[in-house]
Design an enzyme around this catalytic site. Structure first.
Site, PDB file in Angstrom:
ATOM      1  N   GLU A  46      62.536  45.645  25.915  1.00  0.00           N
ATOM      2  CA  GLU A  46      62.363  47.854  25.749  1.00  0.00           C
ATOM      3  C   GLU A  46      62.450  47.747  23.914  1.00  0.00           C
ATOM      4  OE1 GLU A  46      61.882  50.320  27.299  1.00  0.00           O
ATOM      5  OE2 GLU A  46      60.909  48.972  29.553  1.00  0.00           O
ATOM      6  N   CYS A 206      47.035  59.257  28.983  1.00  0.00           N
ATOM      7  CA  CYS A 206      47.625  59.911  28.291  1.00  0.00           C
ATOM      8  C   CYS A 206      47.740  59.955  26.903  1.00  0.00           C
ATOM      9  CB  CYS A 206      48.974  60.937  28.569  1.00  0.00           C
ATOM     10  SG  CYS A 206      49.010  62.539  28.079  1.00  0.00           S
ATOM     11  N   CYS A 213      41.227  61.940  30.524  1.00  0.00           N
ATOM     12  CA  CYS A 213      42.180  62.880  32.020  1.00  0.00           C
ATOM     13  C   CYS A 213      41.690  63.071  33.483  1.00  0.00           C
ATOM     14  CB  CYS A 213      41.503  64.371  31.120  1.00  0.00           C
ATOM     15  SG  CYS A 213      42.196  65.063  29.554  1.00  0.00           S
ATOM     16  N   CYS A 216      43.710  61.365  35.007  1.00  0.00           N
ATOM     17  CA  CYS A 216      44.876  61.687  35.086  1.00  0.00           C
ATOM     18  C   CYS A 216      45.345  62.041  36.458  1.00  0.00           C
ATOM     19  CB  CYS A 216      45.628  62.071  34.379  1.00  0.00           C
ATOM     20  SG  CYS A 216      47.120  62.573  33.806  1.00  0.00           S
ATOM     21  N   CYS A 222      48.108  70.684  34.641  1.00  0.00           N
ATOM     22  CA  CYS A 222      48.067  70.097  33.219  1.00  0.00           C
ATOM     23  C   CYS A 222      47.346  71.245  32.213  1.00  0.00           C
ATOM     24  CB  CYS A 222      47.547  68.773  32.891  1.00  0.00           C
ATOM     25  SG  CYS A 222      47.182  68.666  30.842  1.00  0.00           S
TER      26      CYS A 222
END
Length: 374
Positions: A46, A206, A213, A216, A222
């Site tokens: 991370e 995205c 798209c 997605c 959206c």
């Protein structure tokens, strides 16, 4: 009738279900830091992934774990060793915080990362979103993330027409992120899949430019897609002119060694070795004249008797907050003097092992060709 709170209005179990179902079928599952609950490995990934692409992190992550397999090994390592293994990954404050965090975990928690996001967020280099991700992946804690990828997904899906970095907007996004968390009771692995799914959506579908798209799972809800504004959202940070500065670097070479200087622990390239600078980072519009060979010779005088000074090809390095124009000068010595404190000679043929900033390492690797110094 009970009045709905903002939390109730923002909550939507179908949102998390769509993300979880997509992640389990189409998300990323084979990255080296996945499929583990080892908080040390999750934390390391991370921190490395902050402002850095996965492809750039993979090699560093493997080499770092090979050298520092456990948090105790990292905590006990010399700072220069840590910086050497981070060298080239950029944003060096992360490496200093990483080392400090490892020491705190060993000192305060006997080498076991806490599972409480609030305790994690109190450790060096771990913010609220990173703490939530570590807690979710290592302990299954139900906590919301809101990194850059998630902000982009939320801005597009919910049609947020303001820059997400503004505090009122960011606060509203955090409230939405909390409200959209999935319930974990009776749904093992839900928070892990949801957290990873949000990251994967932002990283693979995205994306900032040319979002995919068509694949997605959130397309139907959206706002940006429905209104043709995927290129406009999220609203970009208002641009400011990038300041430009200049500096001169001394490439002092003698008998196959190059002279390096220890940088201060804080500031640009903090804690790394680098080439000695002449005059620091000076604004380009400053009235001070550029460094010339005579001033370079004077600056290099304490290191020995100067044999030759000659300019090398200039280079430019872009930091997050300014652009630096670097004028390197090759300096050869006739005789060495005793080194001032904070300086060291390093063999040019092993310069790749030195904890150097990326542009300095590239410069020296290029210069290590024998023809350049004889």
């Amino acid at each position: 009738m009970k009045r709905l709170t903002e939390f109730d209005q923002l909550a939507d179990p179908t949102f998390s279900k769509a993300v979880i179902d997509w992640q389990r079928s189409h998300g990323r599952h084979t990255l080296p830091w996945q499929n583990t609950t080892d908080a040390y490995r999750v934390w390391l990934s991370e921190i490395m992934l902050q402002q850095t692409q996965v492809a750039a992190v993979l090699g560093y992550y493997a080499r770092f774990l090979e050298r520092f397999p456990k948090v105790h090994a990292l905590a006990e390592a010399p700072s220069e060793d840590v910086m050497a293994h981070w060298s080239g990954l950029g944003y060096y404050t992360r490496a200093r915080n990483l080392h400090a965090c490892a020491k705190r975990v060993v000192q305060d928690y006997d080498g076991v990362f806490p599972s409480d996001p609030a305790l994690l967020a109190d450790l060096p280099g771990i913010g609220r979103s990173t703490a939530a991700a570590i807690a979710a992946f290592s302990s299954g804690v139900r906590a919301a993330i809101l990194d850059g990828n998630v902000k982009r997904v939320f801005a597009r899906v919910f049609g947020i027409d303001a820059y997400p970095g503004l505090k009122p907007i960011e606060d509203a996004l955090w409230r939405r992120a909390d409200a959209l968390l999935p319930e974990v009771a009776g749904n093992p692995g839900a928070i892990e899949a949801y957290t990873q799914g949000l990251m994967d959506l932002g990283a693979t579908l995205c994306t900032r430019s040319r979002p995919d798209c068509g694949r997605c799972p959130l397309q139907a809800r959206c706002v940006a897609f429905a209104t043709g504004r995927t290129a406009e959202l999220p609203v970009r940070k208002p641009k400011k002119a990038t300041p430009e500065k200049r500096t001169a670097l001394l490439v002092v070479v003698d008998r196959g060694d190059v002279l390096l200087e220890q940088r201060p622990q804080t500031g640009i390239w903090g804690g790394l070795l680098s080439l000695p600078e002449v005059g620091g980072h000076v604004p380009m519009d400053d009235d001070e004249p550029p460094v010339c060979t005579s001033s370079v010779a004077a600056a290099a005088g304490p290191f020995g008797t100067i044999d030759e000074v000659r300019p090398l090809s200039p280079l430019v390095h872009v930091f997050t907050h300014y652009k630096l124009h670097i004028a390197p000068f090759a300096v050869t010595l006739a005789t060495r003097a005793a080194l001032p404190p904070g300086h060291v000679w390093w063999k040019l043929d092993t310069i790749g092992e030195a904890p150097l900033p990326a542009p300095v390492k590239k410069l020296l690797l290029d210069l290590a060709r024998p023809s350049l110094f004889g």
